[in-house]
Design an enzyme around this catalytic site. Structure first.
Site, PDB file in Angstrom:
ATOM      1  N   CYS A  40      -0.380   4.104   2.181  1.00 57.69           N
ATOM      2  CA  CYS A  40      -0.151   3.899   3.616  1.00 57.69           C
ATOM      3  C   CYS A  40       1.312   4.108   3.982  1.00 57.69           C
ATOM      4  O   CYS A  40       1.618   4.727   4.994  1.00 57.69           O
ATOM      5  CB  CYS A  40      -0.529   2.472   4.022  1.00 57.69           C
ATOM      6  SG  CYS A  40      -2.113   1.914   3.414  1.00 57.69           S
ATOM      7  N   ASP A  41       2.227   3.583   3.190  1.00 56.18           N
ATOM      8  CA  ASP A  41       3.627   3.491   3.619  1.00 56.18           C
ATOM      9  C   ASP A  41       4.601   4.353   2.819  1.00 56.18           C
ATOM     10  O   ASP A  41       5.763   4.467   3.201  1.00 56.18           O
ATOM     11  CB  ASP A  41       4.087   2.020   3.554  1.00 56.18           C
ATOM     12  CG  ASP A  41       3.306   1.151   4.528  1.00 56.18           C
ATOM     13  OD1 ASP A  41       2.927   1.667   5.591  1.00 56.18           O
ATOM     14  OD2 ASP A  41       3.067  -0.031   4.219  1.00 56.18           O
TER      15      ASP A  41
ATOM     16  N   CYS B 136       0.833  -1.206   0.000  1.00 53.55           N
ATOM     17  CA  CYS B 136       0.000   0.000   0.000  1.00 53.55           C
ATOM     18  C   CYS B 136       0.866   1.255   0.000  1.00 53.55           C
ATOM     19  O   CYS B 136       1.421   1.645   1.030  1.00 53.55           O
ATOM     20  CB  CYS B 136      -0.920  -0.027   1.229  1.00 53.55           C
ATOM     21  SG  CYS B 136      -1.942   1.443   1.393  1.00 53.55           S
TER      22      CYS B 136
HETATM   23  P1  FAD Z   1      -9.922  -5.720   7.056  1.00 53.20           P
HETATM   24  O1  FAD Z   1      -9.113  -4.848   7.923  1.00 53.20           O
HETATM   25  O2  FAD Z   1      -9.242  -6.438   5.956  1.00 53.20           O
HETATM   26  O3  FAD Z   1     -10.652  -6.780   7.966  1.00 53.20           O
HETATM   27  C1  FAD Z   1     -11.365  -7.842   7.424  1.00 53.20           C
HETATM   28  C2  FAD Z   1     -11.917  -8.678   8.552  1.00 53.20           C
HETATM   29  O4  FAD Z   1     -12.774  -9.668   8.019  1.00 53.20           O
HETATM   30  C3  FAD Z   1     -10.863  -9.418   9.379  1.00 53.20           C
HETATM   31  O5  FAD Z   1     -11.160  -9.259  10.731  1.00 53.20           O
HETATM   32  C4  FAD Z   1     -11.042 -10.879   8.977  1.00 53.20           C
HETATM   33  O6  FAD Z   1     -10.718 -11.766  10.032  1.00 53.20           O
HETATM   34  C5  FAD Z   1     -12.527 -10.903   8.659  1.00 53.20           C
HETATM   35  N1  FAD Z   1     -12.996 -11.960   7.769  1.00 53.20           N
HETATM   36  C6  FAD Z   1     -12.622 -12.257   6.508  1.00 53.20           C
HETATM   37  N2  FAD Z   1     -13.307 -13.308   6.030  1.00 53.20           N
HETATM   38  C7  FAD Z   1     -14.164 -13.685   7.030  1.00 53.20           C
HETATM   39  C8  FAD Z   1     -15.132 -14.713   7.173  1.00 53.20           C
HETATM   40  N3  FAD Z   1     -15.397 -15.576   6.182  1.00 53.20           N
HETATM   41  N4  FAD Z   1     -15.803 -14.807   8.345  1.00 53.20           N
HETATM   42  C9  FAD Z   1     -15.569 -13.912   9.351  1.00 53.20           C
HETATM   43  N5  FAD Z   1     -14.675 -12.926   9.261  1.00 53.20           N
HETATM   44  C10 FAD Z   1     -13.967 -12.817   8.123  1.00 53.20           C
HETATM   45  N6  FAD Z   1      -4.786   1.953   5.769  1.00 53.20           N
HETATM   46  C11 FAD Z   1      -4.662   3.197   6.275  1.00 53.20           C
HETATM   47  O7  FAD Z   1      -5.614   3.975   6.192  1.00 53.20           O
HETATM   48  N7  FAD Z   1      -3.499   3.620   6.845  1.00 53.20           N
HETATM   49  C12 FAD Z   1      -2.405   2.816   6.979  1.00 53.20           C
HETATM   50  O8  FAD Z   1      -1.363   3.232   7.475  1.00 53.20           O
HETATM   51  C13 FAD Z   1      -2.508   1.480   6.475  1.00 53.20           C
HETATM   52  N8  FAD Z   1      -1.478   0.618   6.575  1.00 53.20           N
HETATM   53  C14 FAD Z   1      -1.614  -0.656   6.128  1.00 53.20           C
HETATM   54  C15 FAD Z   1      -0.548  -1.527   6.299  1.00 53.20           C
HETATM   55  C16 FAD Z   1      -0.672  -2.838   5.889  1.00 53.20           C
HETATM   56  C17 FAD Z   1       0.487  -3.781   6.078  1.00 53.20           C
HETATM   57  C18 FAD Z   1      -1.880  -3.276   5.269  1.00 53.20           C
HETATM   58  C19 FAD Z   1      -2.014  -4.713   4.814  1.00 53.20           C
HETATM   59  C20 FAD Z   1      -2.936  -2.411   5.086  1.00 53.20           C
HETATM   60  C21 FAD Z   1      -2.815  -1.090   5.510  1.00 53.20           C
HETATM   61  N9  FAD Z   1      -3.855  -0.183   5.357  1.00 53.20           N
HETATM   62  C22 FAD Z   1      -3.741   1.089   5.863  1.00 53.20           C
HETATM   63  C23 FAD Z   1      -5.115  -0.562   4.694  1.00 53.20           C
HETATM   64  C24 FAD Z   1      -6.155  -0.918   5.759  1.00 53.20           C
HETATM   65  O9  FAD Z   1      -5.613  -1.890   6.598  1.00 53.20           O
HETATM   66  C25 FAD Z   1      -7.429  -1.442   5.117  1.00 53.20           C
HETATM   67  O10 FAD Z   1      -7.926  -0.506   4.210  1.00 53.20           O
HETATM   68  C26 FAD Z   1      -8.493  -1.704   6.185  1.00 53.20           C
HETATM   69  O11 FAD Z   1      -8.006  -2.555   7.186  1.00 53.20           O
HETATM   70  C27 FAD Z   1      -9.728  -2.335   5.578  1.00 53.20           C
HETATM   71  O12 FAD Z   1     -10.644  -2.509   6.589  1.00 53.20           O
HETATM   72  P2  FAD Z   1     -11.827  -3.560   6.492  1.00 53.20           P
HETATM   73  O13 FAD Z   1     -12.543  -3.448   7.792  1.00 53.20           O
HETATM   74  O14 FAD Z   1     -12.569  -3.372   5.248  1.00 53.20           O
HETATM   75  O15 FAD Z   1     -11.134  -4.982   6.343  1.00 53.20           O
END
Ligand code: FAD
Length: 318
Positions: free
Chosen positions: A144-145, A141
Site C-alpha cells: 500500500c505505502d 503494508c
Molecule cells: P476491513 O477494512 O478491515 O474492515 C473490517 C470491518 O469489520 C470494520 O468495519 C470493522 O468495524 C468490522 N468488524 C470487525 N469485527 C466486527 C464485529 N465483531 N462485529 C461487527 N463488525 C466488525 N489496501 C489497498 O488496497 N490500498 C491501500 O492504499 C491501502 N492502504 C492501507 C493503509 C492502512 C493504514 C491500512 C491499515 C490498510 C491499508 N490497505 C490498503 C489494506 C486495506 O485497508 C485492507 O485490505 C481492506 O480494508 C480489507 O477490507 P475488509 O473489508 O476485509 O476489512
C-alpha cells in the site's frame, strides 16, 4: 439507525463488517433484493478510514482519501437499500437455522445467510512513538505505502516470510532496506531467506529491538537496541524515512471460531477461490479469510463473490 432492542428481527442476509468487502457485499446483495443489513462494527468503513491516500484502487486516477472512498462505498450500498447500522456482533450461533447473532451483547438477529467481512488487524510493537507516526512514516503494508518511499531508506520489522517478502518488495523501490530481526535467525522459508540475503540493498540487523522512532516531520530515524554478547546491550541509530511492521495480523474471527474452520493464525478457511466456509449459508470475504493479499480491491472482489453465493444459497433454500 440503531439496532432494535428486545425483538428478534429476521433478515435474509446479514453482513458483518463495513470495509471494502462488507460494503461491496452490501451493494451486490441489495441489488439482488436480499434486503441486507450491515453491522458496521467499531470501525465503520474499516481499515481504510485510517489512511490518507489510496492510489491503487481502480477508478480514482488522482488517488482518493481513505475516509472519502469508504463514505462513497457506503452511500453506494445505501442507494440500493442496504441498511447500515452501528453495532458489534458479540456472539454467534451458527449451528441453528436461521443463524442467530447477538449485537452489542443484547440484541438478537436471525439471519438466513451470513457474510463475515470483519477484516484482520495488523499487529504493532506497542511503542508510543509508533502510534505518533502512524500515517506519517509508520505503515503495516508495503504494497500500500511502499510507493511513497521510492529512493529513500526504510526499515522492516519481522523475521518471518511476510517480513522477508515486504523487505524484498521495498528493495525494488527504495535505496536501502533494513530488516530488523529480534532473534539471531530468520523464521522465513529457505527460499525467502536466500532472496533477502541475495538482495544487495537489504541489510539484515539480527538481534536488534526497536526502542523508538524520532523525527521533526514524520519518521527520520529509528533507535535500536542491539544485543552484544550474553548480557550487554548497545544503542544503534539508523536514518530512515519509513518504518514497516511485518509481525503479523490478527484476523477478527474469534466470535465465529466455535463453528467456522480457521487456520492456525485464525484466518477463516474458505473453499479455494470462493467465499464458501464449512457452514452452509455462511460466507467469508476480505482480509478475514485472506492471509496472502489483504488489499482493498481483493477484499471488494471477494465481497462481490460472497453476495452472489448468498443469493444462490437463498434461492436454493427457498
Ligand atoms: P476491513 O477494512 O478491515 O474492515 C473490517 C470491518 O469489520 C470494520 O468495519 C470493522 O468495524 C468490522 N468488524 C470487525 N469485527 C466486527 C464485529 N465483531 N462485529 C461487527 N463488525 C466488525 N489496501 C489497498 O488496497 N490500498 C491501500 O492504499 C491501502 N492502504 C492501507 C493503509 C492502512 C493504514 C491500512 C491499515 C490498510 C491499508 N490497505 C490498503 C489494506 C486495506 O485497508 C485492507 O485490505 C481492506 O480494508 C480489507 O477490507 P475488509 O473489508 O476485509 O476489512
Amino acid at each position: 439507525m440503531n439496532v432494535k432492542e428486545n425483538t428478534i428481527e429476521k433478515v435474509k442476509c446479514l453482513i458483518i463488517g463495513s470495509g471494502p468487502a462488507g460494503y461491496t457485499a452490501g451493494i451486490y446483495a441489495s441489488r439482488a433484493n436480499l434486503n441486507p443489513v450491515i453491522i458496521e462494527g467499531l470501525q465503520p468503513g474499516g481499515q481504510l478510514t485510517t489512511t490518507t491516500e489510496i492510489d491503487n484502487f481502480p477508478g480514482y486516477p488522482k488517488g482518493i482519501s481513505g475516509p472519502v472512498m469508504m463514505g462513497e462505498l457506503k452511500k453506494q450500498a445505501e442507494r440500493f437499500g442496504c441498511d447500515c447500522r452501528w453495532g458489534i456482533v458479540s456472539k454467534s450461533n451458527l449451528e441453528q437455522r436461521p443463524f442467530r447473532l447477538t449485537i452489542d451483547g443484547k440484541t438478537e438477529i436471525e439471519a438466513e445467510s451470513v457474510i463475515i467481512a470483519t477484516g484482520a488487524t495488523a499487529k504493532y510493537l506497542g511503542l508510543e512513538s509508533e502510534e505518533k507516526y502512524k500515517g506519517s512514516g509508520v505503515s503495516a503494508c508495503a504494497t500500500c505505502d511502499g510507493f511513497f518511499y521510492r529512493g529513500k531508506n526504510v526499515a522492516v520489522v519481522g523475521g518471518g516470510d511476510t517480513a522477508c517478502e515486504e523487505a524484498s518488495y521495498l528493495a525494488g523501490l527504495c535505496k536501502k532496506v533494513y530488516l530488523i530481526v529480534r532473534k539471531d535467525y530468520l523464521r522465513a522459508s529457505k527460499a525467502m531467506q536466500e532472496r533477502v540475503f541475495n538482495t544487495q540493498n537489504i541489510e539484515v540487523l539480527f538481534e536488534h529491538n526497536t526502542k523508538e522512532l524520532s523525527g521533526e516531520n514524520g519518521v527520520e530515524a529509528c533507535t535500536l537496541i542491539k544485543k552484544a554478547g550474553t548480557s550487554m546491550e548497545q544503542e544503534v541509530k539508523i536514518d530512515i524515512d519509513g518504518f514497516f511492521l511485518a509481525i503479523g495480523h490478527h484476523p477478527n474471527s474469534d466470535v465465529f471460531k466455535k463453528y467456522i474452520d480457521t487456520d492456525e493464525q485464525g484466518y477463516i478457511i474458505t473453499q479455494a477461490g470462493t467465499p464458501i466456509t464449512n457452514v452452509k449459508g455462511v460466507f467469508a470475504c476480505g482480509d478475514v479469510q485472506d492471509p496472502n493479499y489483504r488489499q482493498a480491491i481483493t477484499s471488494a472482489a471477494s465481497g462481490c463473490q460472497a453476495a452472489i453465493e448468498a443469493e444462490r444459497y437463498l434461492a436454493e433454500l427457498n
